[in-house]
Design a protein around this motif. Sequence first.
Motif, PDB file in Angstrom:
ATOM      1  N   GLU A 183       0.605   4.058  -2.950  1.00  0.00           N
ATOM      2  CA  GLU A 183       0.255   5.446  -2.646  1.00  0.00           C
ATOM      3  C   GLU A 183       1.357   6.400  -3.104  1.00  0.00           C
ATOM      4  O   GLU A 183       1.075   7.471  -3.658  1.00  0.00           O
ATOM      5  CB  GLU A 183       0.004   5.607  -1.149  1.00  0.00           C
ATOM      6  CG  GLU A 183      -0.501   6.981  -0.751  1.00  0.00           C
ATOM      7  CD  GLU A 183      -0.784   7.061   0.738  1.00  0.00           C
ATOM      8  OE1 GLU A 183      -1.699   7.799   1.126  1.00  0.00           O
ATOM      9  OE2 GLU A 183      -0.082   6.380   1.521  1.00  0.00           O
TER      10      GLU A 183
ATOM     11  N   ASP B 249     -12.023   1.255  -1.031  1.00  0.00           N
ATOM     12  CA  ASP B 249     -11.119   1.882  -0.063  1.00  0.00           C
ATOM     13  C   ASP B 249     -11.253   3.390  -0.233  1.00  0.00           C
ATOM     14  O   ASP B 249     -10.954   3.930  -1.312  1.00  0.00           O
ATOM     15  CB  ASP B 249      -9.682   1.432  -0.323  1.00  0.00           C
ATOM     16  CG  ASP B 249      -8.728   1.850   0.795  1.00  0.00           C
ATOM     17  OD1 ASP B 249      -8.959   2.908   1.402  1.00  0.00           O
ATOM     18  OD2 ASP B 249      -7.744   1.123   1.041  1.00  0.00           O
ATOM     19  N   GLU B 250     -11.685   4.067   0.811  1.00  0.00           N
ATOM     20  CA  GLU B 250     -11.897   5.511   0.741  1.00  0.00           C
ATOM     21  C   GLU B 250     -10.602   6.252   0.430  1.00  0.00           C
ATOM     22  O   GLU B 250     -10.609   7.308  -0.210  1.00  0.00           O
ATOM     23  CB  GLU B 250     -12.494   6.014   2.067  1.00  0.00           C
ATOM     24  CG  GLU B 250     -12.829   7.496   2.084  1.00  0.00           C
ATOM     25  CD  GLU B 250     -13.842   7.886   1.012  1.00  0.00           C
ATOM     26  OE1 GLU B 250     -13.759   9.042   0.537  1.00  0.00           O
ATOM     27  OE2 GLU B 250     -14.682   7.058   0.629  1.00  0.00           O
ATOM     28  N   ARG B 251      -9.469   5.705   0.863  1.00  0.00           N
ATOM     29  CA  ARG B 251      -8.182   6.344   0.574  1.00  0.00           C
ATOM     30  C   ARG B 251      -7.930   6.411  -0.926  1.00  0.00           C
ATOM     31  O   ARG B 251      -7.347   7.391  -1.431  1.00  0.00           O
ATOM     32  CB  ARG B 251      -7.047   5.577   1.264  1.00  0.00           C
ATOM     33  CG  ARG B 251      -7.101   5.574   2.775  1.00  0.00           C
ATOM     34  CD  ARG B 251      -6.019   4.665   3.351  1.00  0.00           C
ATOM     35  NE  ARG B 251      -6.199   3.275   2.941  1.00  0.00           N
ATOM     36  CZ  ARG B 251      -5.345   2.291   3.234  1.00  0.00           C
ATOM     37  NH1 ARG B 251      -4.247   2.569   3.936  1.00  0.00           N
ATOM     38  NH2 ARG B 251      -5.583   1.056   2.840  1.00  0.00           N
TER      39      ARG B 251
ATOM     40  N   TRP C  40       0.813  -1.221   0.000  1.00  0.00           N
ATOM     41  CA  TRP C  40       0.000   0.000   0.000  1.00  0.00           C
ATOM     42  C   TRP C  40       0.849   1.276   0.000  1.00  0.00           C
ATOM     43  O   TRP C  40       0.596   2.172  -0.823  1.00  0.00           O
ATOM     44  CB  TRP C  40      -0.986   0.017   1.166  1.00  0.00           C
ATOM     45  CG  TRP C  40      -1.612   1.378   1.304  1.00  0.00           C
ATOM     46  CD1 TRP C  40      -1.275   2.365   2.174  1.00  0.00           C
ATOM     47  CD2 TRP C  40      -2.644   1.924   0.473  1.00  0.00           C
ATOM     48  NE1 TRP C  40      -2.034   3.487   1.962  1.00  0.00           N
ATOM     49  CE2 TRP C  40      -2.876   3.252   0.922  1.00  0.00           C
ATOM     50  CE3 TRP C  40      -3.389   1.428  -0.590  1.00  0.00           C
ATOM     51  CZ2 TRP C  40      -3.836   4.078   0.341  1.00  0.00           C
ATOM     52  CZ3 TRP C  40      -4.341   2.255  -1.172  1.00  0.00           C
ATOM     53  CH2 TRP C  40      -4.565   3.568  -0.716  1.00  0.00           C
TER      54      TRP C  40
END
Length: 475
Positions: A232, A281-283, A228
């Motif tokens: 990102e 996934d809100e991210r 992750w």
Amino acid sequence: MTNYQIPQNALLKNKFFYQFLMTHDREVAREVHNEYMETMSKVYFSYFKEYLHRLTKLQFEDIPEKDDLMGSEDTGAKSRTSLFASKYTLKNRSTVFSIGDREAILTTDLEAPLIVPHVAIKSETKYSMESLFRSHEFALVDNACREYLFISEFFMANRNTAQELFTQVLGKTFALMTKHIEDQFQSSYDSIALFVCLHIIYRYRLLAHKRAVPTLDTYWESIVKIIWPRFEYVFQLHIQSIRLCDTTKLTNFDTTRPHYITRRYAEFSASVMIINDTFPDERVSVLLGSLQNEVENLILKMASLFHNPKEQLIFIINNYDMILGVLIERKKEDSKESENIKQQLNKRIQDFVEELLCPHFGAMIAFVKDCESYVDKNDLEALKREESKVTHLIKSFNTGWRKALEDISREVMNCFTNFKNGNNIQQSALTQIIQYYHRFSKIVSQNPFKNNPIRSELINIHQLMVEVKKYKTNF
């Protein structure tokens, strides 16, 4: 590892012997237990070490690098190591920003047979990072689940004890796998592949639970903590590349067609949304929102390089329409990103229609807007000052409206790369003409214009509508 399942199955058939030892000679039972643990720990470690080593040799050589970002220039002047350099030939790689057929890894190919290295070498077959990742993780989940169930049954272990024994057998293998993944992924710039690998983990975690094996959760969490942050980080690099993009150095500005950066964004955002659907996934949504804002700003900056306001609008509309077309094609029409693009597109289309009508009907439109304002204010004196314009407006409209419709239709259909979009804009423009003419007719039917004899020369609005219908295209 299939060969090791045979003796395990034989042991399960004779597990009562171990039960007998546990009852009558615990020391011998402990020796059997320890020997099994030590042997299988070495077996799994050796197998996966060799398997990972062989798989590494099967990865594509032409992979995305640090310069292969969304805002990168598409020019041969760049380093040849860049995937976007025109002299660099790609033969065995999915595009950097499109999911292509890689979605199958998360669906039909999730539990496909493992990659067999010697067969792949013989056939000279190469694989993407996520394909290799799926193969060794599926090998792990398959063997780990079987091992956990064997330990639980053969050693008559409760959940806590089974977890401890399981860790004894596979602990070193987990550490090996974790280190391998960390080494492989820390230099990856393929954001789609990274995101696919994350979702492979999410699905295998679910698969392990379906097989009643929760003991892999700690391992899954450790892998997610590796992938992750890298995903990102690369995503933020794409956002930054768009934000810092120097529009004066970009190519492909000889036309108002959609820009290649816009195409990259459309494919990329659609791919991420497709992958994110099953385990939202809100991210990820936040990252997509930030990227979209930067792309919209870039489109406006690129549009400003055109000196003609109409060309600026055409460029913006073509780019927004292309983005929306890709999202709709990928079944993402109802997404937040699609709705935002639709709003922006519709606004620009309205602005373009006004620009389009101005050369042909600008005087009439200005008259309508001014007079409506005066009517709202009940300013009769201002309306009287407009009376002298009515005769010229009506005669001018009567002599030129048919040719104006032809010119508008021709211009619209030549401006837009998407025929369907062009046709919709044409219909919007023609509908707007009817609406303006209807408002014009309504105004001149009121004081102080209603007694003007020129009103008798107004063409019937139905005649205008019949002519407009000739330009309607059915799909």
